[in-house]
Design a protein around this motif. Structure first.
Motif, PDB file in Angstrom:
ATOM      1  N   UNK A   1       0.689  -1.186  -0.176  1.00  0.00           N
ATOM      2  CA  UNK A   1      -0.042   0.093   0.143  1.00  0.00           C
ATOM      3  C   UNK A   1       0.966   1.405  -0.067  1.00  0.00           C
ATOM      4  N   UNK A   2       1.968   1.300   0.634  1.00  0.00           N
ATOM      5  CA  UNK A   2       2.640   2.425   0.827  1.00  0.00           C
ATOM      6  C   UNK A   2       3.406   2.578  -0.570  1.00  0.00           C
TER       7      UNK A   2
ATOM      8  N   UNK B   1       2.574   1.809  -3.561  1.00  0.00           N
ATOM      9  CA  UNK B   1       1.476   1.966  -4.427  1.00  0.00           C
ATOM     10  C   UNK B   1       0.866   3.528  -4.263  1.00  0.00           C
ATOM     11  N   UNK B   2       1.011   3.946  -3.085  1.00  0.00           N
ATOM     12  CA  UNK B   2       0.564   5.285  -2.543  1.00  0.00           C
ATOM     13  C   UNK B   2       1.484   6.357  -3.270  1.00  0.00           C
ATOM     14  N   UNK B   3       2.912   5.942  -3.083  1.00  0.00           N
ATOM     15  CA  UNK B   3       4.041   6.773  -3.508  1.00  0.00           C
ATOM     16  C   UNK B   3       4.407   6.816  -5.014  1.00  0.00           C
ATOM     17  N   UNK B   4       3.955   5.697  -5.462  1.00  0.00           N
ATOM     18  CA  UNK B   4       4.072   5.626  -7.236  1.00  0.00           C
ATOM     19  C   UNK B   4       2.680   6.524  -7.616  1.00  0.00           C
ATOM     20  N   UNK B   5       1.477   6.322  -7.118  1.00  0.00           N
ATOM     21  CA  UNK B   5       0.759   7.405  -7.632  1.00  0.00           C
ATOM     22  C   UNK B   5       0.894   8.581  -7.330  1.00  0.00           C
ATOM     23  N   UNK B   6       1.454   9.009  -6.512  1.00  0.00           N
ATOM     24  CA  UNK B   6       1.786  10.359  -6.067  1.00  0.00           C
ATOM     25  C   UNK B   6       2.904  10.900  -7.087  1.00  0.00           C
TER      26      UNK B   6
ATOM     27  N   UNK C   1       9.987   6.178  -6.900  1.00  0.00           N
ATOM     28  CA  UNK C   1       8.874   5.834  -5.844  1.00  0.00           C
ATOM     29  C   UNK C   1       9.187   4.936  -4.741  1.00  0.00           C
ATOM     30  N   UNK C   2       9.678   3.738  -5.023  1.00  0.00           N
ATOM     31  CA  UNK C   2      10.204   2.711  -4.124  1.00  0.00           C
ATOM     32  C   UNK C   2      11.335   3.243  -3.168  1.00  0.00           C
ATOM     33  N   UNK C   3      12.032   3.902  -3.794  1.00  0.00           N
ATOM     34  CA  UNK C   3      13.201   4.542  -2.953  1.00  0.00           C
ATOM     35  C   UNK C   3      12.563   5.399  -2.146  1.00  0.00           C
TER      36      UNK C   3
ATOM     37  N   UNK D   1       8.060   2.939   5.472  1.00  0.00           N
ATOM     38  CA  UNK D   1       8.012   1.707   6.172  1.00  0.00           C
ATOM     39  C   UNK D   1       8.640   1.699   7.453  1.00  0.00           C
ATOM     40  N   UNK D   2       9.879   2.446   7.605  1.00  0.00           N
ATOM     41  CA  UNK D   2      10.115   2.907   8.870  1.00  0.00           C
ATOM     42  C   UNK D   2       9.287   3.538   9.948  1.00  0.00           C
TER      43      UNK D   2
END
Length: 305
Positions: free
Chosen positions: A61-62, A64-69, A91-93, A99-100
Motif C-alpha cells: 500500500x505504501x 503504491x501510494x508513492x507511485x500514484x503520487x 517511488x520505491x526508494x 516503512x520505517x
C-alpha cells in the motif's frame, strides 16, 4: 465501462486494474523476500504466514501510494515504459523511510518492516517483478480490450474541436472513435472520411455495430435531436453523454467553448454543504496553526534582533 469516477475525477479502468496488479505484485514480492530471508522451508513459512501478511500488505500500500503520487502510471503514456520504470524505482526508494515510520507506529504487527535488509531485497525483487507484470499487462491492453467504441452525434464546430483535441494517444487511451453522424441542417466541418451516413436509423446502426457510448456534440440542440433513437439506444445499454462531459473526462480539461449555461446548471459541481464547509475551515485552521508554530521561533528571533 473504461473508466471509474473517484472524487469527481475520472480514472481510466486499465490504470485501476494496473494499480491493483502492482499492489499484488509488490506485496507478493515482500512475502517472497521474507520467505528466503527468514524461513526457507515452505511448511514452516505457511504456518507463520499470518505474521508476514500485515507487513506485506502495508509494504504494498505504501509503495503504491508513492507511485500514484509520482504519476508512475500516467508516465506510461507520456514517457513510455522506461519512464514508468524510472519513476517506479524513484517511488520505491522514497517509500523506504515510510516503512520505517509504519514500523515505529505499529511494530507489534509490522515486525518485518523494521529490517532494512529485508526492505532492500523486497524492493529490488518488486521492481523486477513489476517490470515483467507490466510488459504482459500492456501487451493485453494494447489490443484495445479496455477501450470503448464511441460514436459522435454531430459533425459541426463542436464535434470538430473535440476531434482535433482528442487525437493524441494521451487523450485517446480510453476509447476508439467510430465516426461522426452529421445532423440535418448542420454545417459539416469534420473531414468526410470520418463521417457516417446512416442507411436507416441510429438505433439500427448501434444494433449492427458494438457501439458502447454515444457522444452528443451538436452545435444547436434547439434544431432537434433523434430522441426516439437515443432512447432506444439507452434501453440497449448504450451510454449517452454530453460532448462537454466527454471532453472533460477524456482530456482532464474543460472546453470553455463547449460550455453552455445549461451545462453549468445541470453539472454536479458547485456543491456546498455544512460538512464541506467545516472540513475546509478545519483544514485552514490546521494549516495556519502549523505554519505559525513552524515560524514562531524565527519571529521571536527577529523581534529580539
Amino acid at each position: 465501462m473504461a473508466h471509474v469516477r473517484l472524487f469527481r475525477h475520472y480514472i481510466h479502468l486499465p490504470f485501476v486494474i494496473l494499480g491493483l496488479i502492482d499492489l499484488a505484485v509488490v506485496a507478493l514480492s515482500f512475502a517472497l523476500a521474507a520467505f528466503f530471508r527468514y524461513f526457507g522451508e515452505v511448511t514452516f513459512y505457511f504456518d507463520n504466514i499470518v505474521f508476514v501478511i500485515p507487513s506485506a500488505v502495508v509494504f504494498g500500500i505504501l509503495n503504491l501510494t508513492v507511485m500514484i503520487a509520482l504519476g508512475v502510471h500516467q508516465a506510461r503514456v507520456e514517457e513510455g515504459m522506461s519512464g514508468m520504470m524510472l519513476r517506479t524505482i524513484m517511488a520505491m526508494t522514497f517509500a523506504i523511510p515510510l516503512h520505517g515510520v509504519a514500523y515505529f507506529v505499529a511494530n507489534d504487527w509490522l515486525w518485518y518492516l523494521g529490517n532494512f535488509g529485508l526492505l532492500t531485497s523486497a524492493t529490488v525483487l518488486a521492481i523486477f517483478s513489476l517490470g515483467i507484470a507490466r510488459v504482459f499487462f500492456f501487451a493485453v491492453v494494447g489490443k484495445d480490450r479496455f477501450k470503448r467504441r464511441v460514436l459522435v452525434l454531430g459533425a459541426g464546430r463542436r464535434a470538430k474541436q473535440m476531434f482535433e483535441d482528442l487525437t493524441t494517444p494521451f487523450n485517446r487511451k480510453g476509447f476508439n472513435l467510430d465516426g461522426f453522424i452529421p445532423m440535418p441542417d448542420d454545417t459539416v466541418e469534420v473531414d468526410e472520411q470520418y463521417l457516417i451516413n446512416l442507411p436507416t436509423s441510429l438505433h439500427d446502426y448501434v444494433l449492427r455495430h458494438p457501439v458502447r457510448e454515444i457522444v452528443v456534440a451538436v452545435d444547436d440542440r434547439r434544431r432537434g435531436l433523434p430522441m426516439e433513437d437515443l432512447l432506444e439506444c439507452k434501453m440497449e445499454g448504450v451510454h449517452i453523454i454530453d460532448g462537454a462531459n466527454f471532453y472533460e473526462r477524456e482530456s482532464r480539461k474543460v472546453a470553455l467553448e463547449m460550455i453552455t449555461r445549461g451545462w453549468l446548471v445541470f453539472s454536479d459541481g458547485f456543491t456546498v454543504s455544512s460538512v464541506y464547509g467545516v472540513g475546509k475551515r478545519a483544514l485552514d485552521i490546521l494549516s495556519s496553526g502549523t505554519l505559525l508554530l513552524a515560524t514562531f521561533p524565527i519571529m521571536i528571533l527577529t523581534a529580539i534582533a
